[in-house]
Design a protein around this motif. Structure first.
Motif, PDB file in Angstrom:
ATOM      1  N   LYS A 265      10.101 -24.345 -28.923  1.00  0.00           N
ATOM      2  CA  LYS A 265      10.721 -24.009 -30.200  1.00  0.00           C
ATOM      3  C   LYS A 265      11.870 -23.023 -30.000  1.00  0.00           C
ATOM      4  CE  LYS A 265       6.919 -24.774 -33.467  1.00  0.00           C
ATOM      5  NZ  LYS A 265       7.681 -25.714 -34.310  1.00  0.00           N
ATOM      6  N   LEU A 266      11.633 -22.027 -29.150  1.00  0.00           N
ATOM      7  CA  LEU A 266      12.663 -21.030 -28.895  1.00  0.00           C
ATOM      8  C   LEU A 266      13.872 -21.666 -28.211  1.00  0.00           C
ATOM      9  CD1 LEU A 266      13.393 -18.032 -29.090  1.00  0.00           C
ATOM     10  CD2 LEU A 266      12.407 -17.721 -26.815  1.00  0.00           C
ATOM     11  N   PHE A 267      13.623 -22.616 -27.307  1.00  0.00           N
ATOM     12  CA  PHE A 267      14.723 -23.303 -26.626  1.00  0.00           C
ATOM     13  C   PHE A 267      15.593 -24.045 -27.631  1.00  0.00           C
ATOM     14  CE2 PHE A 267      16.468 -27.285 -25.068  1.00  0.00           C
ATOM     15  CZ  PHE A 267      17.243 -26.867 -23.992  1.00  0.00           C
ATOM     16  N   PHE A 268      14.964 -24.847 -28.522  1.00  0.00           N
ATOM     17  CA  PHE A 268      15.737 -25.640 -29.475  1.00  0.00           C
ATOM     18  C   PHE A 268      16.455 -24.752 -30.488  1.00  0.00           C
ATOM     19  CE2 PHE A 268      12.642 -28.985 -28.172  1.00  0.00           C
ATOM     20  CZ  PHE A 268      13.571 -29.869 -27.646  1.00  0.00           C
ATOM     21  N   LEU A 269      15.826 -23.636 -30.852  1.00  0.00           N
ATOM     22  CA  LEU A 269      16.477 -22.700 -31.774  1.00  0.00           C
ATOM     23  C   LEU A 269      17.709 -22.088 -31.110  1.00  0.00           C
ATOM     24  CD1 LEU A 269      16.138 -21.439 -34.598  1.00  0.00           C
ATOM     25  CD2 LEU A 269      14.864 -19.574 -33.527  1.00  0.00           C
ATOM     26  N   ALA A 270      17.557 -21.704 -29.839  1.00  0.00           N
ATOM     27  CA  ALA A 270      18.689 -21.133 -29.105  1.00  0.00           C
ATOM     28  C   ALA A 270      19.776 -22.185 -28.887  1.00  0.00           C
ATOM     29  CB  ALA A 270      18.211 -20.584 -27.759  1.00  0.00           C
TER      30      ALA A 270
END
Length: 284
Positions: A265-270
């Motif tokens: 999730k953090l990867f796609f948000l970034a």
């Protein structure tokens, strides 16, 4: 909770966010940066985004999303012949958000919808790459490898094309595209692109068909993480070699929803925000 998660605070950070509001604002911001329509409509999208960011309660209203759907559907229908595939994918995604209000779990509904949208997008892309003579024959890859950036640079170790020759080819192609009459241009430089183009063509066909299969075919719960790994791997390879902002931004939005792992999730948000940094300065 593992020590690593505690140390970096990834899970705590994501838990502090309202996932529904985050994905809704990401979708509206995607509309704001979508420049496939006229400037008047873009201004309307900008006003809608600012309004929703200030009064976030409207994100939980089905009427609001029905209006958003109409605001994108009507101009898209009028100019359907000139829009790229990512525009229709964005339309389907907005339809999914609106339809989620008729389900008991909105996040789960759009998560499933996003999964199948990604699967179908890759499936249709793979089918085209298997039936199009230009792609099967390697002509598409040859063009990208010798006349575009960054693919021409990233594949130069395989083709032998130097950067000066690549810049000359790009300039010649751009001048050719400005011509009204049918003309040809000779590419410059010493390079061997046939074999690399053939290999990249087959690799692209295989990867897109594999991603389509994994996202469409029912998968046991213990193997669901494969979807996240494949999509992240696709981001880190394909979109570095050949950036396609329209699809990258939307896939990062959908990836944020369906991912189970906090790190995914953090990867796609970034990835979503990084793409804005790269593309916003170049919007006309």
């Amino acid at each position: 909770m593992s020590p690593a998660v505690n140390k970096f605070g990834v899970k705590n950070l994501l838990d502090s966010l309202d996932a529904w509001q985050v994905v809704c604002l990401m979708t509206l911001f995607t509309l704001l940066t979508f420049n496939g329509l006229n400037k008047q409509i873009e201004i309307i999208y900008g006003c809608v985004f600012v309004f929703a960011a200030i009064f976030r309660g409207v994100l939980d209203k089905d009427l609001f999303w029905f209006v958003i759907l109409l605001l994108f559907l009507m101009p898209a229908v009028i100019d359907w012949w000139s829009l790229g595939g990512h525009a229709f994918l964005l339309l389907y995604w907005i339809i999914a958000i609106f339809l989620s209000f008729f389900s008991k779990d909105r996040l789960n509904f759009i998560s499933k919808a996003g999964q199948y949208l990604i699967g179908c997008a890759f499936l249709f892309a793979a089918v085209w790459k298997f039936v199009s003579p230009e792609f099967v024959g390697g002509d598409v890859m040859k063009y990208f490898m010798t006349t575009t950036v960054p693919m021409g640079v990233t594949t130069s170790p395989f083709t032998g094309l130097d950067r000066y020759s690549l810049s000359v080819n790009i300039r010649n192609i751009n001048q050719l595209l400005l011509q009204d009459s049918t003309q040809t241009v000779k590419l410059v430089g010493r390079f061997n692109v046939d074999r690399p183009a053939e290999l990249f063509t087959m690799a692209t066909q295989f990867i897109e068909l594999m991603i389509a299969s994994v996202f469409i075919v029912p998968t046991p719960s213990k193997w669901l993480f494969i979807r996240e790994i494949l999509l992240i791997s696709f981001f880190l390879t394909a979109y570095i070699i050949m950036p396609v902002p329209g699809f990258a931004v939307l896939f990062s939005c959908i990836g944020f929803v369906f991912s189970r792992s906090s790190y995914s999730k953090l990867f796609f948000l970034a990835a979503f925000f990084i793409w804005q940094i790269f593309t916003l300065p170049f919007l006309e």
